[in-house]
Write a protein that holds these residues in place. Sequence first.
Motif, PDB file in Angstrom:
ATOM      1  N   GLY A   1      -2.923   2.971  -2.833  1.00 41.55           N
ATOM      2  CA  GLY A   1      -1.533   2.531  -2.797  1.00 41.55           C
ATOM      3  C   GLY A   1      -1.131   1.972  -1.445  1.00 41.55           C
ATOM      4  O   GLY A   1      -0.216   1.151  -1.337  1.00 41.55           O
ATOM      5  N   GLY A   2      -1.823   2.428  -0.383  1.00 44.64           N
ATOM      6  CA  GLY A   2      -1.612   1.824   0.922  1.00 44.64           C
ATOM      7  C   GLY A   2      -2.129   0.400   0.954  1.00 44.64           C
ATOM      8  O   GLY A   2      -1.475  -0.511   1.477  1.00 44.64           O
ATOM      9  N   THR A   3      -3.313   0.194   0.377  1.00 46.10           N
ATOM     10  CA  THR A   3      -3.850  -1.160   0.269  1.00 46.10           C
ATOM     11  C   THR A   3      -2.906  -2.036  -0.549  1.00 46.10           C
ATOM     12  O   THR A   3      -2.655  -3.199  -0.206  1.00 46.10           O
ATOM     13  N   ALA A   4      -2.365  -1.480  -1.624  1.00 44.09           N
ATOM     14  CA  ALA A   4      -1.406  -2.215  -2.453  1.00 44.09           C
ATOM     15  C   ALA A   4      -0.156  -2.581  -1.666  1.00 44.09           C
ATOM     16  O   ALA A   4       0.433  -3.650  -1.879  1.00 44.09           O
ATOM     17  N   THR A   5       0.252  -1.704  -0.755  1.00 41.91           N
ATOM     18  CA  THR A   5       1.414  -1.990   0.073  1.00 41.91           C
ATOM     19  C   THR A   5       1.222  -3.299   0.831  1.00 41.91           C
ATOM     20  O   THR A   5       2.115  -4.154   0.856  1.00 41.91           O
ATOM     21  N   SER A   6       0.059  -3.457   1.448  1.00 47.22           N
ATOM     22  CA  SER A   6      -0.206  -4.688   2.189  1.00 47.22           C
ATOM     23  C   SER A   6      -0.445  -5.874   1.266  1.00 47.22           C
ATOM     24  O   SER A   6       0.063  -6.974   1.500  1.00 47.22           O
ATOM     25  N   SER A   7      -1.222  -5.664   0.194  1.00 49.61           N
ATOM     26  CA  SER A   7      -1.592  -6.795  -0.665  1.00 49.61           C
ATOM     27  C   SER A   7      -0.453  -7.257  -1.557  1.00 49.61           C
ATOM     28  O   SER A   7      -0.452  -8.412  -2.019  1.00 49.61           O
ATOM     29  N   SER A   8       0.545  -6.400  -1.802  1.00 48.12           N
ATOM     30  CA  SER A   8       1.639  -6.755  -2.717  1.00 48.12           C
ATOM     31  C   SER A   8       2.976  -6.954  -2.019  1.00 48.12           C
ATOM     32  O   SER A   8       3.945  -7.372  -2.674  1.00 48.12           O
ATOM     33  N   TYR A   9       3.048  -6.666  -0.729  1.00 49.13           N
ATOM     34  CA  TYR A   9       4.345  -6.752  -0.044  1.00 49.13           C
ATOM     35  C   TYR A   9       4.943  -8.154  -0.145  1.00 49.13           C
ATOM     36  O   TYR A   9       6.161  -8.308  -0.309  1.00 49.13           O
TER      37      TYR A   9
ATOM     38  N   TYR B   1      10.868  -3.273   5.004  1.00 48.28           N
ATOM     39  CA  TYR B   1       9.948  -2.405   5.730  1.00 48.28           C
ATOM     40  C   TYR B   1       8.713  -2.198   4.857  1.00 48.28           C
ATOM     41  O   TYR B   1       8.829  -2.106   3.631  1.00 48.28           O
ATOM     42  N   PHE B   2       7.550  -2.091   5.483  1.00 45.36           N
ATOM     43  CA  PHE B   2       6.429  -1.539   4.741  1.00 45.36           C
ATOM     44  C   PHE B   2       5.621  -0.619   5.634  1.00 45.36           C
ATOM     45  O   PHE B   2       5.503  -0.819   6.836  1.00 45.36           O
ATOM     46  N   LEU B   3       5.072   0.419   4.980  1.00 40.72           N
ATOM     47  CA  LEU B   3       4.215   1.389   5.652  1.00 40.72           C
ATOM     48  C   LEU B   3       2.967   1.586   4.806  1.00 40.72           C
ATOM     49  O   LEU B   3       3.018   2.189   3.736  1.00 40.72           O
ATOM     50  N   ASN B   4       1.856   1.057   5.287  1.00 41.05           N
ATOM     51  CA  ASN B   4       0.560   1.222   4.629  1.00 41.05           C
ATOM     52  C   ASN B   4      -0.049   2.516   5.136  1.00 41.05           C
ATOM     53  O   ASN B   4      -0.409   2.633   6.303  1.00 41.05           O
ATOM     54  N   ASP B   5      -0.176   3.516   4.234  1.00 42.96           N
ATOM     55  CA  ASP B   5      -0.785   4.788   4.610  1.00 42.96           C
ATOM     56  C   ASP B   5      -2.239   4.815   4.149  1.00 42.96           C
ATOM     57  O   ASP B   5      -2.530   4.996   2.974  1.00 42.96           O
ATOM     58  N   SER B   6      -3.133   4.602   5.097  1.00 45.55           N
ATOM     59  CA  SER B   6      -4.574   4.848   4.908  1.00 45.55           C
ATOM     60  C   SER B   6      -5.234   3.957   3.877  1.00 45.55           C
ATOM     61  O   SER B   6      -6.203   4.359   3.231  1.00 45.55           O
ATOM     62  N   GLY B   7      -4.733   2.749   3.738  1.00 41.68           N
ATOM     63  CA  GLY B   7      -5.394   1.755   2.895  1.00 41.68           C
ATOM     64  C   GLY B   7      -5.561   0.452   3.652  1.00 41.68           C
ATOM     65  O   GLY B   7      -5.130  -0.600   3.178  1.00 41.68           O
ATOM     66  N   PRO B   8      -6.193   0.493   4.831  1.00 38.44           N
ATOM     67  CA  PRO B   8      -6.241  -0.701   5.673  1.00 38.44           C
ATOM     68  C   PRO B   8      -7.053  -1.831   5.048  1.00 38.44           C
ATOM     69  O   PRO B   8      -8.042  -1.592   4.361  1.00 38.44           O
ATOM     70  N   ILE B   9      -6.615  -3.043   5.289  1.00 42.94           N
ATOM     71  CA  ILE B   9      -7.396  -4.224   4.916  1.00 42.94           C
ATOM     72  C   ILE B   9      -7.935  -4.797   6.218  1.00 42.94           C
ATOM     73  O   ILE B   9      -7.223  -5.448   6.978  1.00 42.94           O
ATOM     74  N   TYR B  10      -9.198  -4.482   6.484  1.00 46.28           N
ATOM     75  CA  TYR B  10      -9.794  -4.806   7.765  1.00 46.28           C
ATOM     76  C   TYR B  10     -10.231  -6.265   7.832  1.00 46.28           C
ATOM     77  O   TYR B  10     -10.531  -6.901   6.808  1.00 46.28           O
ATOM     78  N   LEU B  11     -10.283  -6.763   9.037  1.00 48.41           N
ATOM     79  CA  LEU B  11     -10.789  -8.111   9.274  1.00 48.41           C
ATOM     80  C   LEU B  11     -12.281  -8.178   8.953  1.00 48.41           C
ATOM     81  O   LEU B  11     -13.040  -7.280   9.316  1.00 48.41           O
TER      82      LEU B  11
END
Length: 435
Positions: free
Chosen positions: A204-212, A225-235
Motif C-alpha cells: 500500500g505504500g508502493t500504491a501511495t507513490s504509484s497512484s498519487y 499530502y502523501f506518506l509512503n510507508d515502507s513501499g519505496p520505488i527505488y531508482l
Amino acid sequence: MKKQWLMGLLLAAAPGVASAEVLVSGIVDVLVDGGNTYDWSKVELPGTQCGNGSQYKFFVHRSTTGSQNLLFFFEGGGACWDYDTCSGRAGVIGAANPNGITDDYMTQFTAKYVSPIVNGADPGLPFRSRTDIATKDWNIVYLPYCTGDVHVGNNVATYADQTGAQPPLTWHHSGYTNSLAAINYAKAQFPRVQKLLVTGFSAGGTATSSSYYFVRRIINPAQGYFLNDSGPIYLAPNVNDNSRPLHDKIRQSWNLDSVFNQFPASFDRNNLGTINRMLAIEFPNDQLAYTGYSRDYNYSRFSYERFYSPNDQEAVLARWKADQDKLVAELSLYNNYSYFIPHERQINASHCSTIITFVGAHACQRMEKKKWYEYVNEPWQDYKCNSEMVSMSTFLQRFINDNQRVRIYEPVNGYNADDPGMSVLAPLINGALGG
C-alpha cells in the motif's frame, strides 16, 4: 483493570509466544486500545474485482464532526507474479486475501488494528494514555488489497502450477481499475476536500507513490499530502541496478506500461524510481514523504531474494541500504519531500513505521554510541540520542498540521534492540501477526 491484566499476561507469556490466536484477541486488543470501532459503509462498484475474480469491496467512514479532510488508505500485504504467490501457497510473502474480501472485513484483525493513522490515535503502551494524532476524525476511504499488484496492475494473467498438482490459475491484476473506481467514487462523495492524505503500508505504500498522481488530480483537494510507508520505488535506470529485476518482472506481469503511459514526461518508464521526481515536479506545493526502516527484512526480500545470490539476510539488507541511500539523495533534491527513516524496530522484521502501534517508531538524526560515563541512568542501553528524538506522532503533526518538511535518516544503532520493553512487546505482536 485491562492494564493490570495485561502486565500479568506479559509476564506469563514472555518466555515463549504460545498462540497467535490468543494473542490477537488478548494482547493486541489491549496494546492498541481496541482498534477502531467506526461505522463503515461497504461499497461494491461494477467492473471491480479481486484477483480470483470475486467482487472487489472497499469501505468508507464519514467523520462524526463534519471534517472536510480525507484519508485515502491503501492496504498492504505482499505481491504476486506466479502461481505460488498468487494462489496463497507461498503464505505471507504472497498476495494478501487470495480468496477475496468478506462483507465483515473491517471488523477483522487487519483492518481493525491496521494503523494508528486510520484509528486517529497512537495507542502507546500500557500505563501510557492513548494520544490523538493528526488524522483524528477524518473521513476515510479504505481500500483492502486482494489483487497482488500494489493496487496498480492492469492485466489478466495465467500462472501455471510448476508442481503440476493444480490446473493453471487465472489471476486478475485489477488494482488500477479498482483504485480508479474508488477514487472517482470518493470525488463524488467528498467534493470539497480540504486536506487529502494518501497513505498506505508495504504494498500500500508502493500504491501511495504509484497512484498519487491519479488520486490527487481527480479529488483535487485544497492541500495534498502523501506518506509512503515502507513501499519505496527505488531508482533503477540500468539493467545491473539492484531493483531492476523486480521492476522488469512486475512491469511485464502487471502490464504497468498501460497505466504509467498516462504520466507526464518527467516520468521514465524504464526507470520506475523516477516516479518520485515526477510527483515532486507535478505537485510542487504538496507535502510528500517516505518512511521506512534501514533494516526492513520484509519488503527487501521481495526486492532481491528471488533475483540474486547470495540471498541471505545481510546480503539482502546490503542491497536495500544501497538503494535507500540513492532514494534519500534523490528526495533531498526536492523541497517538498520529507523522509523519516529509523534504523530498525523488532516488530514485523523492521517493516512498516505506521502499523499496529507507534511504539519504537521514532527516529534520531544523531543516535550515537554512549560514552563510558553516560551509562549511569540506563546501564542496559548502549545508545543515546544526541539530537531530538522524534516520534511518528510528532512527525505527523509537523508534516500534516504544520506543513513542515522533516528529514531524519537515522544512523546504524541498537537503541530499540537494547530496550527491555521492546524485547517483551515485539515477540507478542509478532506472534499475533504470525511473524
